[in-house]
Motif scaffolding. Structure first.
Motif, mmCIF file in Angstrom:
data_model
loop_
_atom_site.group_PDB
_atom_site.id
_atom_site.type_symbol
_atom_site.label_atom_id
_atom_site.label_comp_id
_atom_site.label_asym_id
_atom_site.label_seq_id
_atom_site.Cartn_x
_atom_site.Cartn_y
_atom_site.Cartn_z
ATOM 1 N N LEU A 189 5.146 -2.050 -9.540
ATOM 2 C CA LEU A 189 3.943 -0.734 -9.538
ATOM 3 C C LEU A 189 4.708 0.541 -10.133
ATOM 4 O O LEU A 189 4.180 1.582 -10.115
ATOM 5 N N GLN A 217 0.708 -1.119 -0.107
ATOM 6 C CA GLN A 217 0.016 -0.332 -0.247
ATOM 7 C C GLN A 217 0.909 1.288 0.057
ATOM 8 O O GLN A 217 0.985 1.860 -0.985
ATOM 9 N N GLU A 220 2.847 1.663 -3.533
ATOM 10 C CA GLU A 220 1.801 2.160 -4.728
ATOM 11 C C GLU A 220 1.747 3.239 -3.906
ATOM 12 O O GLU A 220 0.971 4.378 -5.446
ATOM 13 N N LYS A 221 0.978 4.256 -3.130
ATOM 14 C CA LYS A 221 0.731 5.634 -2.599
ATOM 15 C C LYS A 221 2.237 6.130 -3.431
ATOM 16 O O LYS A 221 1.924 6.912 -3.954
ATOM 17 N N LYS A 226 5.582 9.958 -12.313
ATOM 18 C CA LYS A 226 5.084 10.864 -13.966
ATOM 19 C C LYS A 226 5.669 9.754 -14.319
ATOM 20 O O LYS A 226 6.571 8.730 -14.794
ATOM 21 N N ALA A 256 4.101 4.994 -5.386
ATOM 22 C CA ALA A 256 3.990 4.927 -7.109
ATOM 23 C C ALA A 256 3.464 6.465 -7.829
ATOM 24 O O ALA A 256 3.312 6.462 -9.203
ATOM 25 N N LYS A 257 2.148 6.299 -7.405
ATOM 26 C CA LYS A 257 1.546 7.513 -8.059
ATOM 27 C C LYS A 257 1.638 9.177 -8.441
ATOM 28 O O LYS A 257 1.458 9.603 -8.485
ATOM 29 N N LEU A 258 3.485 9.405 -6.895
ATOM 30 C CA LEU A 258 3.537 10.675 -7.325
ATOM 31 C C LEU A 258 4.635 10.484 -8.870
ATOM 32 O O LEU A 258 4.911 11.397 -9.372
#
Ligand SMILES: C[S@@+](CC[C@H](N)C(=O)[O-])C[C@H]1O[C@@H](n2cnc3c(N)ncnc32)[C@H](O)[C@@H]1O
Length: 260
Positions: free
Chosen positions: A62, A34, A37-38, A44, A40-42
């Motif tokens: 991820l 988790q 994953e969070k 691009k 990895a959202k940063l």
């Protein structure tokens, strides 16, 4: 006949081991996924990510949209994903400011000189580049002999600041139920239950049934606490098994202040 009997016994043994493993599936794996994953959202598309101390690179999926690379010294007798860079993390053979992000999971405790490694991360990170670091506070020795430290939140702050990295957050990775689950798992794995193991005569025979009871109850409780931890991340008391740190490469002027 003896052969087929051995195969049957082995199959039964493997099935039981698998069931045990599933019951003791620890909540840290869920939280590691988790948090990463969070993070990895940063990232691009096409940005550069280094997984430092990647091992089997469990979070590669991820970052599949990015330029994901790995570094590991591959000195341990275990399975690795082939690393992009086989090196000590103190000296990673890449140019300055190559990476936008660094993923650094479950590895800092294995480094004899963590500040040197964090300074190396600072060198290879782009300005404003970020790092996720997950690291145990409470965990048994592992990957010996390369296991040196456990870190409190204050140690994290000290080390990252020494390397001129700005801490954005330090949080418990799991909740206290995860730590309790782990303690119970250790009781199940390590508590001696055979009277011969403690040479105290008759007392050993009295204590042994109590220890057997504690041991097997702990097995049940460990699985229950791990499951509870994935539902309720309780952080009001107790201690975390791991901390998770998000830090940023601070500006050049800050680096001068820190003498980096
Ligand atoms: C506990 S494993 C963590 C692997 C992976 N990051 C994960 O979360 O599953 C620690 C990894 O760090 C690597 N390692 C330990 N010390 C290192 C060092 N000084 N330089 C490079 N890699 C190192 C080990 O080979 C191992 O793969």
């Amino acid at each position: 006949m003896a052969g087929s009997c051995t195969i049957y016994t082995n199959m039964k043994f493997t099935a039981v081991e698998k069931l045990k493993e599933r019951w003791l599936e620890n909540s840290s794996r869920v939280y590691l996924e988790q948090w990463n994953e969070k993070f990895a959202k940063l990232v691009k598309k096409d940005e550069y990510v280094l997984d430092a101390g990647a091992g089997v690179a469990p979070y590669r999926h991820l970052f599949s949209f990015a330029n994901y690379e790995t570094a590991d010294f591959e000195k341990l007798d275990k399975i690795h994903q082939p690393s992009t860079y086989i090196c000590d993390l103190k000296s990673i053979p890449v140019e300055d400011e190559r990476f936008h992000y660094i993923v650094f999971n479950q590895t800092m405790e294995h480094l004899p000189d963590p500040i040197a490694v964090l300074k190396e991360f600072r060198r290879i990170l782009k300005p404003e580049g970020k790092i996720i670091c997950t690291c145990p506070l409470f965990y048994e020795e592992h990957e010996q002999p390369y296991d040196f430290y456990r870190y409190t939140q204050f140690a994290h702050r000290y080390l990252f600041e020494e390397a001129a990295m700005e801490i954005e957050s330090i949080e418990w990775m799991e909740g206290y139920f995860g730590t309790v689950g782990y303690q119970m798992e250790c009781v199940y794995k390590y508590l001696p239950v055979k009277p011969a193991k403690f040479p105290i005569g008759i007392l050993g025979w009295i204590v042994a049934p109590i220890l057997i009871f504690v041991r097997y109850t702990s097995f049940i409780l460990a699985g229950l606490f791990y499951r509870l931890d994935t539902r309720i991340r309780y952080t009001d008391s107790g201690m975390p098994k791991n901390y998770v740190v998000i830090a940023k490469k601070s500006s050049t002027s800050d680096a001068k202040k820190y003498n980096v």
